[in-house]
Design a protein around this motif. Structure first.
Motif, PDB file in Angstrom:
ATOM      1  N   SER A 220       0.806  -1.223   0.000  1.00 35.75           N
ATOM      2  CA  SER A 220       0.000   0.000   0.000  1.00 35.75           C
ATOM      3  C   SER A 220       0.839   1.274   0.000  1.00 35.75           C
ATOM      4  CB  SER A 220      -0.928   0.018   1.217  1.00 35.75           C
ATOM      5  OG  SER A 220      -0.169  -0.046   2.420  1.00 35.75           O
ATOM      6  N   GLN A 221       2.152   1.132   0.173  1.00 24.96           N
ATOM      7  CA  GLN A 221       3.041   2.289   0.233  1.00 24.96           C
ATOM      8  C   GLN A 221       4.061   2.266  -0.907  1.00 24.96           C
ATOM      9  OE1 GLN A 221       2.516   4.759   2.381  1.00 24.96           O
ATOM     10  NE2 GLN A 221       0.805   3.595   3.262  1.00 24.96           N
ATOM     11  N   PRO A 222       4.207   3.363  -1.647  1.00 26.07           N
ATOM     12  CA  PRO A 222       5.188   3.427  -2.730  1.00 26.07           C
ATOM     13  C   PRO A 222       6.606   3.076  -2.270  1.00 26.07           C
ATOM     14  CG  PRO A 222       3.691   5.274  -2.888  1.00 26.07           C
ATOM     15  CD  PRO A 222       3.384   4.592  -1.583  1.00 26.07           C
ATOM     16  N   ALA A 223       6.958   3.431  -1.049  1.00 28.26           N
ATOM     17  CA  ALA A 223       8.306   3.144  -0.540  1.00 28.26           C
ATOM     18  C   ALA A 223       8.589   1.647  -0.490  1.00 28.26           C
ATOM     19  CB  ALA A 223       8.476   3.754   0.851  1.00 28.26           C
ATOM     20  N   VAL A 224       7.544   0.850  -0.285  1.00 21.36           N
ATOM     21  CA  VAL A 224       7.723  -0.607  -0.238  1.00 21.36           C
ATOM     22  C   VAL A 224       8.126  -1.132  -1.616  1.00 21.36           C
ATOM     23  CG1 VAL A 224       6.557  -2.818   0.170  1.00 21.36           C
ATOM     24  CG2 VAL A 224       6.136  -0.878   1.684  1.00 21.36           C
ATOM     25  N   THR A 241      -5.515  -1.723  -2.623  1.00 24.70           N
ATOM     26  CA  THR A 241      -5.074  -0.332  -2.486  1.00 24.70           C
ATOM     27  C   THR A 241      -5.722   0.564  -3.534  1.00 24.70           C
ATOM     28  OG1 THR A 241      -2.956  -0.969  -1.513  1.00 24.70           O
ATOM     29  CG2 THR A 241      -3.049   1.197  -2.562  1.00 24.70           C
ATOM     30  N   PHE A 255      -0.164   6.478  -7.464  1.00 24.62           N
ATOM     31  CA  PHE A 255       0.761   5.554  -6.810  1.00 24.62           C
ATOM     32  C   PHE A 255       2.041   5.404  -7.635  1.00 24.62           C
ATOM     33  CE2 PHE A 255       2.528   1.473  -5.586  1.00 24.62           C
ATOM     34  CZ  PHE A 255       2.291   1.397  -4.214  1.00 24.62           C
ATOM     35  N   ALA A 258       4.157   8.453  -7.466  1.00 23.13           N
ATOM     36  CA  ALA A 258       4.835   8.529  -6.174  1.00 23.13           C
ATOM     37  C   ALA A 258       6.071   7.612  -6.162  1.00 23.13           C
ATOM     38  CB  ALA A 258       3.877   8.151  -5.056  1.00 23.13           C
TER      39      ALA A 258
END
Length: 262
Positions: A220-224, A241, A255, A258
């Motif tokens: 759910s997070q772009p950093a992942v 997501t 997403f 990002a």
């Protein structure tokens, strides 16, 4: 009986009913059956690919209804325009609110590969996948024996379909065979539907360096995505997501933008 057991039990009934209502001869006569499938593997590994496999999923056993209003054609088109490398379309009716018709509509709308996301237990479902326009099929190690996995993967290859093998633990790595094109590590435990993205990092280290690997669920997070790329992953299957938003295509676009800024 676990949720997975219930799904497989129902799937057996569904497949037998479909065999009677839509015989193989009719599947083989469809226009899609004659087309050459697109390469899922190449789409994920080409230079500059986002690796995002954007999923169209109306609901799930764990989260219930995600999106009852999104139009499959509009969403699939928006996913492609957003930069998704491939699509995943749920075709399971009873537990995920999917349909074969949704995949056929998506196929007509996009030019990127489409994964048929379902619980495949029978060769008939592979013929069905080819007939509705899928390019790649999912084999879930948790519901198949090693022999069944190889038999189904071999048959898929004979049809020109690529194979995504999904694993969740060390024992299931034994299902990998040379008919498998991409290995997916599911961060969701299919028995209790809990999620942990660390599953991808842990099992990813155990796969051969040559394996094309994707991470599925709980992203759910772009950093992942950045962390997974650094760990050698080439694909990232994301459904909830995006689908929980009113406009899944816009959520996918934001997403990917990002991710590209990190």
């Amino acid at each position: 009986m676990s949720i997975l057991d219930k799904i497989v039990s129902r799937k057996k009934e569904e497949v037998e009913a479909n065999k009677k209502s839509l015989p193989v001869s009719r599947l083989e006569s469809t226009s899609h059956f004659k087309r050459s499938p697109l390469s899922f593997k190449k789409a994920l590994t080409r230079r500059g690919a986002s690796g995002i496999i954007a999923e169209f999923k109306r609901r799930s056993p764990s989260k219930g209804l995600l999106n009852g209003h999104a139009d499959v054609i509009a969403t699939a088109s928006a996913y492609e325009l957003a930069g998704a490398s491939a699509l995943s379309v749920l075709t399971d009716v009873d537990f995920f609110g999917g349909s074969n018709e949704n995949l056929e509509k998506a196929r007509a709308a996009v030019t990127i590969p489409i994964l048929r996301k379902d619980f495949i237990i029978d060769e008939y479902q592979l013929l069905e996948a080819k007939a509705i326009g899928a390019d790649v099929i999912l084999l879930i190690a948790a519901i198949l024996s090693v022999h069944e996995t190889e038999k189904l993967a071999r048959f898929a290859r004979s049809l020109g379909l690529e194979v995504l093998l999904e694993v969740h633990n060390e024992q299931e790595l034994g299902h990998i065979n040379h008919f498998v094109d991409v290995v997916g590590i599911n961060n969701r435990n299919l028995n209790d539907f809990s999620t942990d993205v660390q599953t991808s990092f842990r099992l990813g280290e155990l796969l051969p360096a040559s394996a094309v690997k994707i991470s599925e669920s709980a992203i759910s997070q772009p950093a992942v995505i950045v962390q997974l790329k650094e760990a050698g992953f080439r694909g990232f299957l994301i459904g909830e997501t995006f689908m929980k938003e009113a406009d899944p295509g816009k959520a996918c676009e934001e997403f990917i933008k990002a991710v590209n800024t990190l």
